[in-house]
Enzyme design. Structure first.
Site, mmCIF file in Angstrom:
data_model
loop_
_atom_site.group_PDB
_atom_site.id
_atom_site.type_symbol
_atom_site.label_atom_id
_atom_site.label_comp_id
_atom_site.label_asym_id
_atom_site.label_seq_id
_atom_site.Cartn_x
_atom_site.Cartn_y
_atom_site.Cartn_z
ATOM 1 N N ARG A 3 -0.503 53.646 16.677
ATOM 2 C CA ARG A 3 -0.083 52.247 16.786
ATOM 3 C C ARG A 3 0.975 52.165 17.870
ATOM 4 N NH1 ARG A 3 2.446 52.108 10.903
ATOM 5 N NH2 ARG A 3 3.012 54.186 11.620
ATOM 6 N N GLU A 24 2.998 61.579 13.059
ATOM 7 C CA GLU A 24 3.372 60.225 13.477
ATOM 8 C C GLU A 24 4.336 60.242 14.666
ATOM 9 O OE1 GLU A 24 6.040 57.828 10.909
ATOM 10 O OE2 GLU A 24 4.640 56.199 11.227
ATOM 11 N N HIS A 76 4.049 59.613 2.886
ATOM 12 C CA HIS A 76 3.291 58.428 3.277
ATOM 13 C C HIS A 76 1.793 58.563 3.059
ATOM 14 C CE1 HIS A 76 2.601 54.661 5.231
ATOM 15 N NE2 HIS A 76 3.882 54.531 5.485
ATOM 16 N N ARG A 125 2.221 62.161 8.613
ATOM 17 C CA ARG A 125 2.108 60.843 7.963
ATOM 18 C C ARG A 125 0.908 60.735 7.034
ATOM 19 N NH1 ARG A 125 3.102 55.179 8.734
ATOM 20 N NH2 ARG A 125 1.267 54.016 8.076
#
Ligand SMILES: *[C@@H]1O[C@H](CO)[C@@H](O)[C@H](O)[C@H]1NC(C)=O
Ligand SMILES: *[C@@H]1O[C@H](CO)[C@@H](O)[C@H](O)[C@H]1NC(C)=O
Ligand SMILES: *[C@@H]1O[C@H](CO)[C@@H](O)[C@H](O)[C@H]1NC(C)=O
Ligand SMILES: *[C@@H]1O[C@H](CO)[C@@H](O)[C@H](O)[C@H]1NC(C)=O
Ligand SMILES: *[C@@H]1O[C@H](CO)[C@@H](O)[C@H](O)[C@H]1NC(C)=O
Ligand SMILES: *[C@@H]1O[C@H](CO)[C@@H](O)[C@H](O)[C@H]1NC(C)=O
Ligand SMILES: *[C@@H]1O[C@H](CO)[C@@H](O)[C@H](O)[C@H]1NC(C)=O
Ligand SMILES: *[C@@H]1O[C@H](CO)[C@@H](O)[C@H](O)[C@H]1NC(C)=O
Ligand SMILES: *[C@@H]1O[C@H](CO)[C@@H](O)[C@H](O)[C@H]1NC(C)=O
Length: 372
Positions: free
Chosen positions: A281, A226, A161, A210
């Site tokens: 997030r 992550e 990613h 990530r």
């Protein structure tokens, strides 16, 4: 309107470096590129460009000289990368699209980055589906994507990613989220092609690297985990280029929160390389993500976590932080749930929103790059 002498003096004192700055923003949905203008004196952020383009770009990267912009072709059926020529931040011209090859067939391109030294190769990776691979692309004399020069493969469980080069452009590090692995490849200085050097498991099962950043002195690598919702510090062996975990991590969500409710996102160095920024997030749009900054020693060792502050919103699939390229004071933050970009102001100990623009077109906003 004429300012009174005292106001004019105040303005002169407080706006020594005042300037208009420009950012370009991509999306996960709409096939548009947006140009934003940030006034660091008035603290305003405005949408000044909205260009219809062939593909949505989940990730954008500028060339070393900012004359070209590379993006993932996120809306394409198979992984591909787009190239735009830049006259300035609103003068954006589509150049070409390059398809991935080799084992990069049934997935979407997720990430792209450009080398900062000749031959200025561009590296891209897909994610989800069969995503165990990467693409190396050459550029022509104008910096436009030219040819797919290498198809390379990670491992069957891989989904890379994020990637980062060291300052010398001699090693490329890949954060393999689904494979919970950190990869090291050496870079051929003549062609930009990669050679496998090493792979290292994440610190724990489910850590899921990530995104990565390398300090310019080359001694430290920073990794967003992550799944573990942590920032991890690695030391880089100066002869082999291989990182090893320093057993140093910092939380990107408050203690007591469940890792399964969050997915940490991005790590990036500040303008002067004195600070490191990282974000998480929230998986629920009902709770916020978090933004954090760290202070670094001159060699890049993390000396302290300065704050862990809630973001305005969940972040959606973004909450991607992009430090400005002209000052340590400002970073851009993107949110793809409501669709906005914020500029956060940082005064050394904490940060808060100083400007915002809403772009409520589906899929905005993915990541932002600072053109100026
Ligand atoms: C951007 O342009 C598209 C058309 O390409 C339009 O549909 C959309 O509303 C515009 N978005 C904004 C925020 O102006
Ligand atoms: C970009 O250049 C064009 C002319 O090619 C000019 O009209 C426009 O104002 C410039 N935009 C910015 C943001 O400098
Ligand atoms: C990459 O793979 C494609 C097919 O998927 C092939 O056409 C191309 O020759 C390969 N490129 C290199 C440099 O091996
Ligand atoms: C594609 O994956 C297979 C199986 O892992 C591997 O043998 C082959 O070398 C890969 N192809 C490329 C171009 O890397
Ligand atoms: C880099 O690639 C060139 C061209 O393929 C090759 O001649 C050279 O041996 C490579 N260098 C290294 C260090 O592998
Ligand atoms: C890693 O650090 C933790 C405390 O942060 C400590 O308990 C553990 O023993 C350390 N592991 C190693 C291998 O040093
Ligand atoms: C979020 O809030 C809405 C009501 O505003 C509720 O219907 C929904 O179940 C909540 N979602 C989660 C994941 O908590
Ligand atoms: C790095 O910083 C930590 C504090 O975060 C300190 O304990 C450690 O000794 C430092 N290591 C080096 C190599 O400077
Ligand atoms: C940091 O700033 C945020 C606003 O962005 C504020 O809510 C928070 O209380 C501040 N934290 C500290 C420790 O001052």
């Amino acid at each position: 309107m004429r300012a009174s002498p005292s106001l004019a003096l105040l303005a002169a004192l407080s706006t020594v470096n005042a300037d208009l700055h420009h950012l370009i923003v991509g999306t996960f949905g709409t096939e548009n590129l947006y140009t934003l203008e940030f006034d660091d004196s008035a603290l305003t952020l405005n949408l000044i460009g909205n260009l219809s383009v062939p593909d949505a770009s989940s990730w954008l990267a500028l060339s070393h000289d900012k004359k070209n912009l590379y993006g993932t072709a996120y809306s394409a059926a198979s992984p591909a990368f787009v190239s735009y020529a830049l006259g300035n931040a609103t003068d954006i011209t589509y150049s070409t699209t390059i398809q991935s090859g080799g084992n990069c067939t049934s997935s979407k391109a997720i990430f792209v980055m450009a080398a900062t030294e000749s031959p200025y190769a561009v590296y891209g990776s897909p994610f989800s589906g069969t995503a165990d691979c990467g693409s190396v692309m050459s550029v022509d004399e104008n910096g436009v994507l030219s040819e797919l020069i290498q198809n390379y493969t990670y491992k069957s469980t891989s989904g890379v990613h994020g990637m980062a080069l060291n300052a010398e452009n001699s090693f490329l590090y890949s954060a393999d989220d689904t494979g919970n692995t950190l990869w090291t490849h050496s870079v051929n200085k003549t062609t930009g092609e990669l050679t496998y050097v090493a792979s290292l498991d994440g610190p724990v099962t489910g850590a899921d690297p990530r995104h990565v950043a390398v300090h310019p002195e080359g001694q430290y690598l920073y990794v967003i985990l992550e799944g573990a919702n942590e920032l991890a510090q690695y030391s880089i062996d100066q002869s082999t280029g291989i990182p090893s975990f320093d057993n140093v991590t910092f939380p990107l969500i408050p203690s007591g929160e469940a890792d399964s409710d969050y997915w940490s996102d991005e790590v990036a160095l500040s303008f002067s390389n004195t600070y490191l920024w990282a974000t998480s997030r929230s998986r629920s749009t009902n709770t916020t993500g978090y933004i954090s900054a760290f202070s670094l020693s001159s060699t890049g060792n993390i000396t302290s976590q300065l704050f862990l502050t809630p973001t305005t919103n969940s972040g959606g699939t973004a909450n991607s932080v992009a430090p400005s390229t002209f000052s340590d004071k400002y970073v851009a933050l993107t949110d793809s749930s409501l669709g906005f970009v914020e500029i956060w102001g940082f005064e050394g100990t904490n940060a808060s929103v100083v400007a915002r623009v809403d772009i409520e077109d589906g899929g905005c906003c993915a990541n932002a790059v600072w053109y100026s």
